[in-house]
Design a protein around this motif. Structure first.
Motif, PDB file in Angstrom:
ATOM      1  N   UNK A 108       0.834  -0.996  -0.124  1.00  0.00           N
ATOM      2  CA  UNK A 108      -0.007  -0.032   0.082  1.00  0.00           C
ATOM      3  C   UNK A 108       0.891   1.239   0.053  1.00  0.00           C
ATOM      4  N   UNK A 109       2.010   1.296   0.776  1.00  0.00           N
ATOM      5  CA  UNK A 109       2.605   2.727   1.002  1.00  0.00           C
ATOM      6  C   UNK A 109       3.973   2.413   1.553  1.00  0.00           C
ATOM      7  N   UNK A 110       4.767   3.425   1.749  1.00  0.00           N
ATOM      8  CA  UNK A 110       6.192   3.226   1.996  1.00  0.00           C
ATOM      9  C   UNK A 110       6.604   4.187   3.445  1.00  0.00           C
ATOM     10  N   UNK A 111       7.266   3.773   4.167  1.00  0.00           N
ATOM     11  CA  UNK A 111       7.848   4.690   5.338  1.00  0.00           C
ATOM     12  C   UNK A 111       9.454   4.674   5.466  1.00  0.00           C
ATOM     13  N   UNK A 112       9.754   6.017   5.920  1.00  0.00           N
ATOM     14  CA  UNK A 112      11.265   6.198   6.184  1.00  0.00           C
ATOM     15  C   UNK A 112      11.441   5.726   7.357  1.00  0.00           C
ATOM     16  N   UNK A 113      12.484   4.591   7.583  1.00  0.00           N
ATOM     17  CA  UNK A 113      12.754   4.141   8.785  1.00  0.00           C
ATOM     18  C   UNK A 113      14.035   4.057   8.940  1.00  0.00           C
ATOM     19  N   UNK A 114      14.333   3.338  10.399  1.00  0.00           N
ATOM     20  CA  UNK A 114      15.541   2.897  10.876  1.00  0.00           C
ATOM     21  C   UNK A 114      15.494   1.457  10.694  1.00  0.00           C
ATOM     22  N   UNK A 115      16.340   0.797   9.813  1.00  0.00           N
ATOM     23  CA  UNK A 115      16.514  -0.718  10.025  1.00  0.00           C
ATOM     24  C   UNK A 115      17.541  -1.061  10.928  1.00  0.00           C
ATOM     25  N   UNK A 116      17.431  -1.868  11.825  1.00  0.00           N
ATOM     26  CA  UNK A 116      18.422  -2.097  12.574  1.00  0.00           C
ATOM     27  C   UNK A 116      18.722  -3.586  12.613  1.00  0.00           C
ATOM     28  N   UNK A 117      19.847  -4.071  12.277  1.00  0.00           N
ATOM     29  CA  UNK A 117      20.433  -5.488  12.219  1.00  0.00           C
ATOM     30  C   UNK A 117      20.951  -5.968  13.498  1.00  0.00           C
ATOM     31  N   UNK A 118      20.411  -6.817  14.064  1.00  0.00           N
ATOM     32  CA  UNK A 118      20.782  -7.254  15.401  1.00  0.00           C
ATOM     33  C   UNK A 118      21.045  -8.803  15.574  1.00  0.00           C
ATOM     34  N   UNK A 119      21.866  -9.337  16.661  1.00  0.00           N
ATOM     35  CA  UNK A 119      21.998 -10.467  17.025  1.00  0.00           C
ATOM     36  C   UNK A 119      20.902 -10.727  17.822  1.00  0.00           C
ATOM     37  N   UNK A 120      19.743 -11.549  17.362  1.00  0.00           N
ATOM     38  CA  UNK A 120      18.778 -11.719  18.352  1.00  0.00           C
ATOM     39  C   UNK A 120      18.907 -12.104  19.797  1.00  0.00           C
ATOM     40  N   UNK A 121      19.687 -13.178  20.088  1.00  0.00           N
ATOM     41  CA  UNK A 121      19.898 -13.492  21.348  1.00  0.00           C
ATOM     42  C   UNK A 121      20.524 -12.753  22.335  1.00  0.00           C
ATOM     43  N   UNK A 122      21.732 -11.783  21.637  1.00  0.00           N
ATOM     44  CA  UNK A 122      22.345 -10.907  22.620  1.00  0.00           C
ATOM     45  C   UNK A 122      21.612  -9.991  22.746  1.00  0.00           C
ATOM     46  N   UNK A 123      20.979  -9.187  21.700  1.00  0.00           N
ATOM     47  CA  UNK A 123      20.273  -8.066  21.725  1.00  0.00           C
ATOM     48  C   UNK A 123      18.908  -8.209  22.763  1.00  0.00           C
ATOM     49  N   UNK A 124      18.384  -9.434  22.914  1.00  0.00           N
ATOM     50  CA  UNK A 124      17.519  -9.735  24.015  1.00  0.00           C
ATOM     51  C   UNK A 124      18.094  -9.452  25.469  1.00  0.00           C
ATOM     52  N   UNK A 125      19.358  -9.549  25.684  1.00  0.00           N
ATOM     53  CA  UNK A 125      19.823  -9.258  27.092  1.00  0.00           C
ATOM     54  C   UNK A 125      20.128  -7.861  27.391  1.00  0.00           C
ATOM     55  N   UNK A 126      20.123  -7.313  26.033  1.00  0.00           N
ATOM     56  CA  UNK A 126      20.444  -5.726  26.208  1.00  0.00           C
ATOM     57  C   UNK A 126      19.467  -4.717  26.236  1.00  0.00           C
ATOM     58  N   UNK A 127      18.053  -5.064  25.287  1.00  0.00           N
ATOM     59  CA  UNK A 127      17.293  -4.353  25.259  1.00  0.00           C
ATOM     60  C   UNK A 127      15.966  -4.739  25.347  1.00  0.00           C
ATOM     61  N   UNK A 128      15.043  -4.297  25.360  1.00  0.00           N
ATOM     62  CA  UNK A 128      13.656  -4.535  25.577  1.00  0.00           C
ATOM     63  C   UNK A 128      12.748  -5.071  24.472  1.00  0.00           C
ATOM     64  N   UNK A 129      13.318  -5.157  23.428  1.00  0.00           N
ATOM     65  CA  UNK A 129      12.445  -5.438  22.055  1.00  0.00           C
ATOM     66  C   UNK A 129      11.878  -6.781  22.205  1.00  0.00           C
ATOM     67  N   UNK A 130      12.689  -7.660  22.827  1.00  0.00           N
ATOM     68  CA  UNK A 130      11.817  -8.908  22.782  1.00  0.00           C
ATOM     69  C   UNK A 130      10.605  -9.006  23.417  1.00  0.00           C
ATOM     70  N   UNK A 131      10.906  -8.222  24.854  1.00  0.00           N
ATOM     71  CA  UNK A 131       9.795  -8.371  25.609  1.00  0.00           C
ATOM     72  C   UNK A 131       8.700  -7.284  25.382  1.00  0.00           C
ATOM     73  N   UNK A 132       8.950  -6.631  24.383  1.00  0.00           N
ATOM     74  CA  UNK A 132       7.880  -5.640  23.820  1.00  0.00           C
ATOM     75  C   UNK A 132       6.956  -6.338  22.556  1.00  0.00           C
ATOM     76  N   UNK A 133       7.338  -7.365  22.255  1.00  0.00           N
ATOM     77  CA  UNK A 133       6.550  -7.983  21.308  1.00  0.00           C
ATOM     78  C   UNK A 133       5.044  -8.139  21.520  1.00  0.00           C
ATOM     79  N   UNK A 134       4.057  -7.798  20.937  1.00  0.00           N
ATOM     80  CA  UNK A 134       2.650  -7.723  21.185  1.00  0.00           C
ATOM     81  C   UNK A 134       1.897  -8.836  20.441  1.00  0.00           C
ATOM     82  N   UNK A 135       2.521  -9.237  19.394  1.00  0.00           N
ATOM     83  CA  UNK A 135       1.969 -10.243  18.680  1.00  0.00           C
ATOM     84  C   UNK A 135       2.997 -10.824  17.633  1.00  0.00           C
TER      85      UNK A 135
END
Lengths: 405, 227
Positions: A108-135
């Motif tokens: 439908x559309x586009x959006x300008x964003x920041x794409x962050x490439x992460x190591x999922x396991x390490x990142x989960x120890x560092x930030x709250x992205x994993x715990x912020x997943x709502x679906x």
């Protein structure tokens, strides 16, 4: 000692008046404690959310990356950096990242964003992205997975399982693109953050812009946030000028300015409470002095020095201040404790709070400054308020005072 | 031994801009151990003279000295120390500190002098025994009769062994028997402790007991009597 006893008894001569002053001080203290702890809770929550959502305590880049965040500014030698990090004892955990700016397009559309490439396991120890997943789910490691914020999903009109196309400038100056499948949608405390950030596995981001196995950022959590400055200096010394080591102080100066502004505003708040209190104390102590003019004259006659009369009146005011502060502090803490445990639900203002970067449940926080202000500032102000009445008392001539009717 | 000396002492008040000459050129001496009464009708200046001697008020002119030291040259702090160390006051209206008990009122000046708790306690109890008010120790002024309050005031005035006790109309609010009993006590203290007493009074029984008498009229000494 006798002076103290005399002062203590004097304040209970007019019980109603003293109780009114004590209650006024107590209400002021309680209000101050609640305002202070609630505001500090919001600030700390905003601060922790910023650190926990993406910023972390420190970030390491190639020198100049922060001013020019292009893919070409990748970290020259990630191994050297990782070795330095491992040698620094204050580092708790770190995660490698690729930080890209680009476009995310749906059907439908586009959006300008920041794409962050992460190591999922390490990142989960560092930030709250994993715990912020709502679906959906968090990244599993497959290169073409992507998790995006709820607001971005709404903007793009996409759902779990939909495909999106990411575009970003490649290392060789072209435009790279790749298809990612949405595996998860997160919702953090900031609606703004949820609108502009998307996370993909490190390999996916590297592949998108042709970075090979290079990275552009290492995010770090230290064992103690308060010693980040020292950790930063230590790392910068190890890595030299080719790298920039940035702490959260450098990365989110706005929040620190906000904290500073808040502290300034609390000084104004204290000043307003203090001035009101001083006026109340001046009034009360002047009445108290005028009611005792003859007695003060007698005290002068039997040899009580001006310094002691002055002290006696200050002790009376200080006693009122201490009693009011004690009562207000206890009341404030009793209200604070359950609020600190269960939080204050401000979901009615959720949109505003999300823009502000805090959650909808605020947990008040007592700080050492808050405790010190509550315990010492107000009694000090009561003493200030008693200076003028005490001065008036010692200006009395003994004979005029004794004759006063 | 001469302890108080006044030379041409004058005190003028201004009452709504009108000068009132309360004391007009009084020269007198007070000796250690005197039991001295300043008498005279109302408005004769006796209380004003007593207040000048007690450094509660400053003279308009003339000089007043205590053991050779000029009081008018002293600072407020020095005057305060002078009153604490050298004087005891007994007022017509007793003027005890209402929030303190009898014994605390008596101990108050001793505490200001830095006397130890043990000695304060001993002295207070002794003097209360002497003045027959030991049972009033824990009572506050509003729980005592006028005579009892005045006895406590006397105890407060003499417990520090001052050089002079200044008593302004001490019997004015007391019945004759109580007043007489109080004067007996003060005479006893004068003799036993050699404390100088200066009274301002127009009570005949006070005047009768004075061994020296200064009668004032219109701010001047009209008559001086030694007995």
């Amino acid at each position: 000692m006798m002076l103290l006893k005399l002062a203590q008894r004097n304040i209970w001569r007019n019980k109603r008046r003293s109780v009114i002053v004590i209650v006024s001080v107590a209400v002021g203290i309680t209000a101050t404690i609640l305002t202070d702890t609630l505001s500090m809770g919001m600030i700390f929550q905003m601060f922790d959310n910023q650190i926990g959502s993406h910023i972390a305590h420190m970030q390491i880049h190639r020198n100049g990356f922060r001013d020019n965040m292009v893919v070409q500014n990748f970290i020259p030698d990630a191994e050297i950096v990782e070795r330095a990090i491992k040698e620094e004892p204050s580092i708790a955990v770190y995660s490698r990242r690729v930080v890209l700016f680009g476009l995310l397009s749906s059907a439908n559309t586009s959006a300008g964003i920041s794409i962050i490439g992460i190591e999922p396991t390490q990142e989960a120890k560092l930030t709250k992205i994993k715990s912020s997943i709502v679906s959906g789910s968090y990244l599993t490691g497959s290169p073409n997975e992507i998790v995006i914020g709820r607001n971005l999903a709404e903007k793009l009109g996409v759902e779990l399982g939909d495909k999106v196309v990411a575009l970003s400038a490649t290392l060789d100056g072209h435009v790279g693109s790749d298809v990612f499948r949405i595996v998860g949608v997160f919702e953090t405390f900031s609606s703004e953050f949820d609108k502009v950030y998307a996370y993909v596995p490190l390999e996916g981001a590297q592949k998108l812009v042709g970075l090979g196995n290079r990275i552009s950022e290492i995010a770090i959590l230290t064992t103690d946030r308060n010693t980040v400055g020292m950790s930063k200096e230590a790392l910068q010394d190890r890595l030299g000028d080719e790298y920039e080591v940035l702490s959260y102080v450098d990365l989110i100066p706005l929040i620190l300015v906000q904290i500073d502004m808040y502290q300034q505003s609390m000084i104004v708040f204290y000043a307003i409470i203090g001035i009101a209190l001083i006026l109340g104390i001046v009034n009360t102590m002047l009445m108290s002095v005028f009611e005792r003019i003859q007695e003060i004259g007698v005290l002068m006659a039997i040899g009580l020095s001006n310094a002691k009369i002055f002290s006696m009146i200050l002790i009376e005011a200080l006693s009122l201040g201490i009693l009011g502060t004690g009562a207000g502090f206890v009341a404030g803490v009793l209200i604070y404790l359950p609020l600190a445990s269960y939080g204050i639900d401000l979901s009615a203002f959720s949109e505003g709070l999300k823009s502000f970067g805090t959650g909808t449940v605020i947990y008040p926080v007592f700080t050492a400054t808050g405790v010190l202000n509550a315990l010492f500032l107000i009694p000090f102000m009561t003493v200030l308020g008693a200076l003028y009445p005490a001065y008036r008392a010692i200006r009395l001539q003994p004979i005029n005072a004794i004759r006063f009717v | 031994m001469e302890i108080i000396k006044t030379i041409n002492l004058e005190k003028t008040y201004h009452d709504n801009g009108v000068p009132v000459h309360a004391v007009r050129g009084i020269s007198m001496t007070v000796h250690a151990g005197d039991f001295l009464v300043i008498a005279g009708p109302s408005g004769s200046g006796k209380t004003t003279l007593l207040n000048l001697i007690g450094a509660l008020d400053l003279p308009t002119a003339g000089s007043i000295s205590f053991e050779g030291e000029e009081l008018s040259s002293m600072s407020r702090r020095e005057l305060s120390a002078f009153r604490l160390h050298k004087l005891g006051f007994i007022f017509q209206a007793y003027n005890l500190i209402p929030v303190l008990t009898a014994i605390e009122n008596i101990e108050f000046t001793m505490m200001l002098l830095g006397i130890s708790e043990e000695e304060r306690n001993e002295r207070s109890l002794n003097i209360m025994e002497d003045l027959r008010i030991a049972e009033l120790a824990d009572k506050r002024p509003n729980e005592m009769s006028g005579g009892q309050q005045q006895r406590v005031a006397v105890a407060r005035a003499i417990v520090t062994n001052p050089s002079i006790v200044l008593a302004d109309e001490p019997t004015a609010n007391l019945d004759t028997a109580t007043g007489s009993s109080l004067l007996d006590l003060m005479e006893k203290m004068n003799k036993e402790r050699n404390i100088t007493f200066i009274f301002s009074s127009h009570d005949p029984q006070v005047i009768e007991r004075g061994r020296r008498l200064f009668v004032l009229r219109d701010g001047r000494i009209e008559q001086e009597v030694s007995r």
